[in-house]
Design a protein around this motif. Structure first.
Motif, PDB file in Angstrom:
ATOM      1  N   ILE A 130       0.836  -1.197   0.000  1.00  0.00           N
ATOM      2  CA  ILE A 130       0.000   0.000   0.000  1.00  0.00           C
ATOM      3  C   ILE A 130       0.873   1.250   0.000  1.00  0.00           C
ATOM      4  N   THR A 131       0.559   2.174  -0.902  1.00  0.00           N
ATOM      5  CA  THR A 131       1.230   3.463  -0.932  1.00  0.00           C
ATOM      6  C   THR A 131       0.367   4.458  -0.169  1.00  0.00           C
ATOM      7  N   ILE A 132       0.961   5.057   0.836  1.00  0.00           N
ATOM      8  CA  ILE A 132       0.231   5.941   1.738  1.00  0.00           C
ATOM      9  C   ILE A 132       0.765   7.361   1.601  1.00  0.00           C
ATOM     10  N   GLY A 133      -0.159   8.295   1.443  1.00  0.00           N
ATOM     11  CA  GLY A 133       0.169   9.713   1.472  1.00  0.00           C
ATOM     12  C   GLY A 133      -0.205  10.259   2.836  1.00  0.00           C
ATOM     13  N   ILE A 134       0.683  11.026   3.430  1.00  0.00           N
ATOM     14  CA  ILE A 134       0.458  11.579   4.769  1.00  0.00           C
ATOM     15  C   ILE A 134       0.606  13.098   4.680  1.00  0.00           C
ATOM     16  N   VAL A 135      -0.433  13.816   5.089  1.00  0.00           N
ATOM     17  CA  VAL A 135      -0.408  15.281   5.102  1.00  0.00           C
ATOM     18  C   VAL A 135      -0.678  15.732   6.529  1.00  0.00           C
ATOM     19  N   GLY A 136       0.122  16.672   7.020  1.00  0.00           N
ATOM     20  CA  GLY A 136      -0.076  17.197   8.368  1.00  0.00           C
ATOM     21  C   GLY A 136      -0.763  18.551   8.345  1.00  0.00           C
ATOM     22  N   LEU A 137      -1.639  18.772   9.311  1.00  0.00           N
ATOM     23  CA  LEU A 137      -2.311  20.054   9.520  1.00  0.00           C
ATOM     24  C   LEU A 137      -2.182  20.439  10.981  1.00  0.00           C
ATOM     25  N   THR A 138      -1.948  21.706  11.248  1.00  0.00           N
ATOM     26  CA  THR A 138      -1.827  22.197  12.616  1.00  0.00           C
ATOM     27  C   THR A 138      -3.080  22.969  12.983  1.00  0.00           C
ATOM     28  N   CYS A 139      -3.542  22.766  14.221  1.00  0.00           N
ATOM     29  CA  CYS A 139      -4.711  23.520  14.683  1.00  0.00           C
ATOM     30  C   CYS A 139      -4.306  24.956  14.998  1.00  0.00           C
ATOM     31  N   ASN A 140      -5.274  25.803  15.202  1.00  0.00           N
ATOM     32  CA  ASN A 140      -5.009  27.225  15.421  1.00  0.00           C
ATOM     33  C   ASN A 140      -4.099  27.479  16.610  1.00  0.00           C
ATOM     34  N   ASP A 153      -6.228  28.173   6.424  1.00  0.00           N
ATOM     35  CA  ASP A 153      -7.397  27.309   6.375  1.00  0.00           C
ATOM     36  C   ASP A 153      -6.988  25.868   6.067  1.00  0.00           C
ATOM     37  N   GLU A 154      -7.469  24.958   6.894  1.00  0.00           N
ATOM     38  CA  GLU A 154      -7.074  23.550   6.764  1.00  0.00           C
ATOM     39  C   GLU A 154      -7.552  22.938   5.455  1.00  0.00           C
ATOM     40  N   ILE A 155      -8.800  23.208   5.063  1.00  0.00           N
ATOM     41  CA  ILE A 155      -9.364  22.597   3.856  1.00  0.00           C
ATOM     42  C   ILE A 155      -8.631  23.087   2.609  1.00  0.00           C
ATOM     43  N   ASN A 156      -8.399  24.391   2.497  1.00  0.00           N
ATOM     44  CA  ASN A 156      -7.671  24.918   1.335  1.00  0.00           C
ATOM     45  C   ASN A 156      -6.272  24.329   1.248  1.00  0.00           C
ATOM     46  N   ALA A 157      -5.571  24.283   2.374  1.00  0.00           N
ATOM     47  CA  ALA A 157      -4.214  23.720   2.379  1.00  0.00           C
ATOM     48  C   ALA A 157      -4.241  22.246   2.000  1.00  0.00           C
ATOM     49  N   LEU A 158      -5.196  21.510   2.551  1.00  0.00           N
ATOM     50  CA  LEU A 158      -5.298  20.082   2.272  1.00  0.00           C
ATOM     51  C   LEU A 158      -5.576  19.828   0.791  1.00  0.00           C
ATOM     52  N   GLU A 159      -6.529  20.551   0.228  1.00  0.00           N
ATOM     53  CA  GLU A 159      -6.840  20.377  -1.195  1.00  0.00           C
ATOM     54  C   GLU A 159      -5.617  20.658  -2.065  1.00  0.00           C
ATOM     55  N   HIS A 160      -4.898  21.733  -1.748  1.00  0.00           N
ATOM     56  CA  HIS A 160      -3.711  22.076  -2.525  1.00  0.00           C
ATOM     57  C   HIS A 160      -2.667  20.968  -2.473  1.00  0.00           C
ATOM     58  N   TRP A 161      -2.313  20.527  -1.255  1.00  0.00           N
ATOM     59  CA  TRP A 161      -1.221  19.579  -1.112  1.00  0.00           C
ATOM     60  C   TRP A 161      -1.598  18.167  -1.550  1.00  0.00           C
ATOM     61  N   ILE A 162      -2.865  17.801  -1.467  1.00  0.00           N
ATOM     62  CA  ILE A 162      -3.279  16.513  -2.031  1.00  0.00           C
ATOM     63  C   ILE A 162      -3.079  16.544  -3.539  1.00  0.00           C
ATOM     64  N   GLY A 163      -3.444  17.665  -4.161  1.00  0.00           N
ATOM     65  CA  GLY A 163      -3.216  17.800  -5.599  1.00  0.00           C
ATOM     66  C   GLY A 163      -1.752  17.671  -5.969  1.00  0.00           C
ATOM     67  N   MET A 165       0.599  16.173  -4.218  1.00  0.00           N
ATOM     68  CA  MET A 165       1.020  14.805  -3.921  1.00  0.00           C
ATOM     69  C   MET A 165       0.576  13.839  -5.012  1.00  0.00           C
ATOM     70  N   LYS A 166      -0.692  13.943  -5.416  1.00  0.00           N
ATOM     71  CA  LYS A 166      -1.244  13.015  -6.408  1.00  0.00           C
ATOM     72  C   LYS A 166      -0.709  13.266  -7.810  1.00  0.00           C
ATOM     73  N   SER A 167      -0.171  14.459  -8.069  1.00  0.00           N
ATOM     74  CA  SER A 167       0.343  14.751  -9.406  1.00  0.00           C
ATOM     75  C   SER A 167       1.560  13.903  -9.752  1.00  0.00           C
ATOM     76  N   SER A 168       2.255  13.408  -8.739  1.00  0.00           N
ATOM     77  CA  SER A 168       3.453  12.615  -9.014  1.00  0.00           C
ATOM     78  C   SER A 168       3.474  11.265  -8.295  1.00  0.00           C
ATOM     79  N   ASN A 169       2.355  10.877  -7.668  1.00  0.00           N
ATOM     80  CA  ASN A 169       2.317   9.614  -6.932  1.00  0.00           C
ATOM     81  C   ASN A 169       0.945   8.965  -7.062  1.00  0.00           C
ATOM     82  N   LYS A 170       0.939   7.634  -7.096  1.00  0.00           N
ATOM     83  CA  LYS A 170      -0.319   6.903  -7.006  1.00  0.00           C
ATOM     84  C   LYS A 170      -0.528   6.588  -5.531  1.00  0.00           C
ATOM     85  N   ILE A 171      -1.570   7.160  -4.954  1.00  0.00           N
ATOM     86  CA  ILE A 171      -1.836   7.017  -3.520  1.00  0.00           C
ATOM     87  C   ILE A 171      -2.997   6.031  -3.327  1.00  0.00           C
ATOM     88  N   ASP A 172      -2.765   4.996  -2.504  1.00  0.00           N
ATOM     89  CA  ASP A 172      -3.839   4.053  -2.176  1.00  0.00           C
ATOM     90  C   ASP A 172      -4.602   4.485  -0.942  1.00  0.00           C
TER      91      ASP A 172
END
Length: 176
Positions: A130-140, A153-163, A165-172
């Motif tokens: 399994i290929t795992i992508g791990i993204v960290g977010l810090t609370c306020n 904003d957590e959601i904006n940051a998450l959407e950006h970095w998932i994009g 990450m996925k642009s160069s990796n196949k994440i399961d």
């Protein structure tokens, strides 16, 4: 995670019943069973006891004792919590520099540059098949507590970095 510097279990209300010693026992059992696992610490670890307060606020030469323990336990990554920012950005970077562990915080950015303060805020790990992508977010963090740092904003940051990450990796599997 959230041990607030308790390397050993203490018989007090503040210890919350968790310690780095207990985590070490769990990790030893996991390794003995030869199980696939990831160990990601979710922050609030570098302050909370007199020892860790001293190292968090003053000492840089010897390295922070919690960082040394996390390296010994083969921690895969740290996601900083809001209390990592108690001592200011210079101290955070000094503590981070005392170990080779990656710190993941996609929404914790330099106010001037807009870039994550700890560098690339994600990891890719292969566990078994399994290929795992791990993204960290810090609370306020309390306003003004850490000059020059903005918790975005957590959601904006998450959407950006998932994009990214996925642009160069196949994440399961994705861990946030």
């Amino acid at each position: 995670s959230d041990i607030h510097g308790h390397l050993l279990l203490e018989s007090s209300e503040k210890s919350k019943g968790f310690s780095m010693g207990q985590i070490a026992s769990l990790m030893r059992a996991r390794r003995t069973a030869d199980m696939h696992y990831l160990y990601i610490d979710n922050g609030d670890i570098i302050q909370g006891t007199p020892l860790t307060h001293y190292y968090g606020k003053h000492e840089s030469r010897l390295g922070h004792p919690v960082m040394k323990a996390l390296e010994y336990l083969n921690c895969d990554a740290i996601v900083p919590g809001n209390h990592e920012f108690n001592y200011g950005i210079e101290r955070i970077h000094a503590v981070k520099a005392s170990s080779s562990l990656p710190w993941l915080a996609a929404n914790t950015i330099h106010q001037d540059t807009g870039e994550p303060i700890f560098g690339v805020p994600y990891l890719i790990r292969k566990v078994g098949e399994i290929t795992i992508g791990i993204v960290g977010l810090t609370c306020n963090v309390a306003d003004g507590e850490c000059e020059g740092v903005m918790i975005g904003d957590e959601i904006n940051a998450l959407e950006h970095w998932i994009g990214v990450m996925k642009s160069s990796n196949k994440i399961d599997l994705l861990i946030v």
